[in-house]
Motif scaffolding. Structure first.
Motif: not given
Length: 305
Positions: A63-64, A66-67, A70-71, A274-275
């Motif tokens: 999850q970390s 993934y976030e 995205l950035r 998260g983005r």
């Protein structure tokens, strides 16, 4: 495959819900996708995905990642697009959802000024009354009126609109004006029923009832039809003032029961958490905020948020 491409693939897997979906999207076999993610996990030294025969879930590290991905990918895409246009300015397509009437009245008429200011940004505006899942449906932003229930989203407060009860002078001449919420029982209402159930009207003054369930012979879940029905002298409606701002200002409709009005409805720009917000999205939010801030009067009121 380089690390950036691996992160892009990982994002596709997460948002597509499976390795197979990501493989179909990029036109390769599923084993190739599995191999690339395994290579990424080895490089990072951590498991990103738990897989069974029927499901796929992210680990906490996944999850970390993934976030962060995205950035990173968002920043790179924005840089790539801007440099491709020969300048570091907002560029690219932004997909936005908005209620149909709100978009027609307060967004679309101002887009020429936005495009003049940001010529390399394109806007795909989807008009819908429903609450859209931004991530699953691939939207960057939603402009929403009313209280927000989804705490997983990030919201920027843009404005607030008074809640008014209005009808035309012709209606009031024929039926009289209600002085208190209790008087509505003797009046014809235009009924907003988005799911075939009438939406109750709210009143905040302690001397009046807290809720009134409207009744009338016209029900609709469409705000444009609400406007048309009221302007055709068919009855009263409770609505955000932005829906009838021009008519309130011109006298084409009259607002009543102002002493019993509930709190103004907030209007937010909502985007996924998260983005990192791309500059193209950020400037669009700022532009809509400018529009609503400049349009004080019947439609919007200043507040402390």
């Amino acid at each position: 495959m380089d690390r950036l491409d691996a992160l892009k693939l990982f994002i596709r897997i997460v948002e597509g819900g499976s390795f197979a979906a990501a493989a179909r999207e990029i036109g390769v076999g599923q084993p190739a996708v599995s191999k690339q993610i395994a290579s990424l996990e080895r490089h990072l030294g951590a498991q990103l995905v738990r897989r069974t025969s029927r499901s796929m879930t992210l680990t906490e590290t996944g999850q970390s990642v993934y976030e962060a991905a995205l950035r990173i990918v968002g920043d790179f895409n924005e840089l790539e697009s801007s440099v491709g246009h020969g300048q570091l300015s907002p560029a690219g397509l932004i997909r936005v959802t908005v209620a149909p009437v709100f978009g027609r009245l307060y967004v679309v008429p101002h887009l020429p000024a936005f495009f003049s200011r940001y010529p390399h940004v394109s806007v795909d505006l989807s008009a819908t009354e429903r609450k859209v899942n931004l991530i699953e449906e691939g939207f960057d932003l939603s402009i929403r009126s009313g209280p927000l229930a989804d705490s997983s989203m990030i919201a920027r407060h843009l404005a607030a609109s008074p809640v008014v009860v209005v009808a035309t002078p012709e209606y009031f001449e024929k039926h009289g004006r209600p002085e208190r919420p209790q008087d509505l029982d003797r009046h014809i209402c235009v009924v907003f029923a988005p799911r075939r159930e009438p939406r109750a009207w709210r009143f905040d003054n302690a001397d009046g009832p807290g809720l009134h369930v409207p009744s009338g012979n016209f029900h609709t879940g469409d705000a444009e039809q609400i406007r048309a029905a009221v302007l055709a002298h068919m009855g009263l409606v409770q609505a955000p003032a932005w829906l009838f701002a021009a008519e309130i200002a011109s006298g084409a409709v009259i607002s009543v029961l102002a002493d019993f009005a509930p709190a103004p409805l907030p209007i937010h720009a909502v985007h996924a958490a998260g983005r990192r917000l791309p500059s193209k999205t950020r400037v669009f939010i700022e532009f809509v905020s400018e529009i609503l801030t400049a349009d004080r009067g019947p439609a919007f009121v200043p507040d402390s948020l």
